[in-house]
Design a protein around this motif. Sequence first.
Motif, PDB file in Angstrom:
ATOM      1  N   PRO A 180       0.483   2.139   5.836  1.00 18.28           N
ATOM      2  CA  PRO A 180       0.879   1.753   4.481  1.00 18.28           C
ATOM      3  C   PRO A 180       2.335   1.282   4.446  1.00 18.28           C
ATOM      4  CG  PRO A 180      -0.256   3.865   4.485  1.00 18.28           C
ATOM      5  CD  PRO A 180       0.020   3.535   5.910  1.00 18.28           C
ATOM      6  N   THR A 219       0.848  -1.190   0.000  1.00 20.56           N
ATOM      7  CA  THR A 219       0.000   0.000   0.000  1.00 20.56           C
ATOM      8  C   THR A 219       0.880   1.234   0.000  1.00 20.56           C
ATOM      9  OG1 THR A 219      -1.626  -1.205   1.325  1.00 20.56           O
ATOM     10  CG2 THR A 219      -1.886   1.164   1.201  1.00 20.56           C
ATOM     11  N   MET A 243      -3.664   4.536  -1.105  1.00 21.82           N
ATOM     12  CA  MET A 243      -4.455   5.071   0.004  1.00 21.82           C
ATOM     13  C   MET A 243      -4.466   6.589  -0.116  1.00 21.82           C
ATOM     14  SD  MET A 243      -3.697   4.618   4.092  1.00 21.82           S
ATOM     15  CE  MET A 243      -4.448   5.694   5.316  1.00 21.82           C
TER      16      MET A 243
END
Length: 441
Positions: free
Chosen positions: A102, A48, A81
């Motif tokens: 993340p 992420t 994100m």
Amino acid sequence: MKLKKFVSMLLCVVLLGSLLVACGSSESSDSGESDGDSGASDGKTKITVLRPGDEEKVKSFIEPAVEAFEEENPDIEVEIMYESWAGWIQTYATYFEADTQPDVIFWWDNKLYDSSANPHLVDLSSYISDELIERIPESVWDLVDTGEDALYYIPSSVDTFVLFYNKDLFTEAGLDPNSPPTTWDELLNCAKTIYEKTGKPGIGCPAITGSETLEEFVGVFINQATDAEVLDEDSMPLFDTDEGMEALEYVEELSQYFQTSPTEYGRGELRPLVRDGELGMIIDGPWAVTTFTEAYGDDLDNSCIGIAEMPINENGEQITWAGTNGWIATRDETAEASAKLIEFLMSPEQLEAHHLAYGSAPLYDSEFDNEAFQYDYWKVFYNEAQDWKLYGMIGKNSATPSAYYTALEEVWQKMILGQISADEAMDEAVAAVEEVTSRNE
């Protein structure tokens, strides 16, 4: 995935039975380890990435970048994100404490020792190429040094302080609009002349509570006078010197020509005043450029807005404040994939797209091939980042960097409002720093 429809009890029983059979049949292939972010079940490493900021701006470069990265790296899947800076500042500690942060994050250079984030930072030195390291100026590496043998942070955006000024107001005050001040004495004289000749404030001071900007305004003068950081590696004051006092006395004198009620203004409130000829000068970074290009177009070189190098102390040292943001990786198990993404985002093509989307100054010489960076004023930021000595955000060796901004802001506010003298401000500032540091021990 959440399924939002009702089914009959019989269907639920049948489905449950099917799932139990499926789980039983796959038991032999279960290694006993959670796939988690690694995505081992489909052969892909899943990571992420977060670049905090305005979602529209971030999307304009991060989505095409991730798409191109995944095409080049089919074994890595990247989830993007989105979060505003304000939202991320409020929530990042919670993410780190729950280990749900993340894998790749656009981070602050003064939060590398942040108590929430630091235990999660990955040493990227064995993953990042020498080519990338050499592409970033030595002055920037000196600014964000994270240790001789470790590499926890890759600087991406380097934002130096320069002087913005209104040429029309210079002319009205009888000053040469093509000769901006280059020294402290000249800066003080210009501020005084504008104030006396036009009745308008000569220079703006961003002193609004809680924005951390006043410390950086005062701090750049401290940096220039002392040729040192504001705090040492043990988070103790380095400014309690004759040179540090010279800086505070200078800011105290300069404050006579600030805008009225300076604690009601941040950088964002000062920029329109310069744009509209209601304020002579501000010290700011490339983030201010948009305010002026929206009014006068991209070619500020031929507008009423001047952009010049930061005026320097009589010691002649070319020193300015610089803030950086850059990329960190936060999990050892996805470090290789995270480093590949960081390396990709730092490629000339992708970094240029990032800077164009977010209004950052060029870091690589190749960026000047882009039409958007053809104007001379961009060279001011670039040259400072490449050639000047840079001092940056304070508290970088502390677990609570923001506490120093809060403590010093209160002192500097009292000084520029005339409530205490520079001498008193020095004593209070030293005590405030020492008190924060003692709390962290």
